[in-house]
Scaffold this motif. Structure first.
Motif, PDB file in Angstrom:
ATOM      1  N   LYS A  14     -71.010  83.020   0.196  1.00  0.00           N
ATOM      2  CA  LYS A  14     -69.582  82.862   0.515  1.00  0.00           C
ATOM      3  C   LYS A  14     -69.017  81.599  -0.126  1.00  0.00           C
ATOM      4  N   TYR A  15     -69.805  80.556  -0.229  1.00  0.00           N
ATOM      5  CA  TYR A  15     -69.343  79.325  -0.869  1.00  0.00           C
ATOM      6  C   TYR A  15     -69.294  79.483  -2.387  1.00  0.00           C
ATOM      7  N   GLU A  18     -66.355  81.301  -3.656  1.00  0.00           N
ATOM      8  CA  GLU A  18     -65.080  80.571  -3.554  1.00  0.00           C
ATOM      9  C   GLU A  18     -64.662  79.967  -4.901  1.00  0.00           C
ATOM     10  N   HIS A 155     -68.625  74.788  -0.736  1.00  0.00           N
ATOM     11  CA  HIS A 155     -68.555  74.238   0.620  1.00  0.00           C
ATOM     12  C   HIS A 155     -67.340  73.329   0.750  1.00  0.00           C
ATOM     13  N   HIS A 158     -64.141  75.429   0.793  1.00  0.00           N
ATOM     14  CA  HIS A 158     -64.033  76.088   2.094  1.00  0.00           C
ATOM     15  C   HIS A 158     -63.380  75.154   3.121  1.00  0.00           C
ATOM     16  N   ASN A 161     -59.683  74.275   2.361  1.00  0.00           N
ATOM     17  CA  ASN A 161     -58.796  75.367   2.765  1.00  0.00           C
ATOM     18  C   ASN A 161     -58.516  75.309   4.266  1.00  0.00           C
TER      19      ASN A 161
END
Length: 168
Positions: A14-15, A18, A155, A158, A161
């Motif tokens: 997920k990182y 990004e 990271h 994330h 944001n």
């Protein structure tokens, strides 16, 4: 070049997802400038603000970014230097509690983050292609040096944001 699945624990995908682009050193350098703009947009009196009970304050988020970057950079250094031992994980909530970030000035935390990133960039630029491809074990999972650099960037993005969406 982006890391491939298998170069990191799937949790970190997920990182990595990004981040757009392929030149991680340029991404980390450019990101440092953007991050400073966001962090410096918070006035000192907002440093202890939390958007909900049980959530970190702005200062604690910055402190978490500091701790995480240090841990991931240390892992990258160890693996780049061919460390064979497994590197430990860390409990982020415990680190934030023990970091005592709310007693510090937000400006100082932001400045520390900028200097940390600049220092890490010098280190990361010294890594050869062979070093970037080295694989080690961190938090009981295989990871490459290259993947750790992408994890740092993702990271950070994330949490920036979250700062922009929930703390402004």
């Amino acid at each position: 070049m982006r890391p491939k699945p298998g170069d990191y624990n799937p949790y970190y995908e997920k990182y990595i997802n990004e981040i757009e682009g392929d030149n991680i050193l340029k991404i980390l350098n450019d990101q440092n400038k953007k991050t400073q703009e966001v962090l410096n947009s918070f006035p000192e009196h907002k440093g202890n603000y939390r958007y909900a009970d049980g959530k970190w304050t702005v200062k604690e988020v910055v402190g978490h970014l500091l701790d995480s970057e240090r841990v991931f950079a240390y892992r990258a250094l160890c693996i780049a230097r061919s460390e064979k031992k497994s590197l430990p994980g860390f409990e982020q909530d415990d680190y934030v509690i023990e970091g005592n970030f709310n007693s510090r000035e937000l400006f100082d935390l932001n400045y520390e983050f900028r200097l940390l990133r600049e220092s890490n960039l010098l280190l990361f630029r010294s890594f050869s292609e062979e070093m970037l491809n080295r694989r080690g074990t961190a938090n009981e999972s295989p990871v490459t040096v290259r993947a750790l650099l992408w994890i740092i960037a993702g990271h950070e993005k994330h949490h920036l944001n979250i700062l922009k969406e929930r703390y402004k």
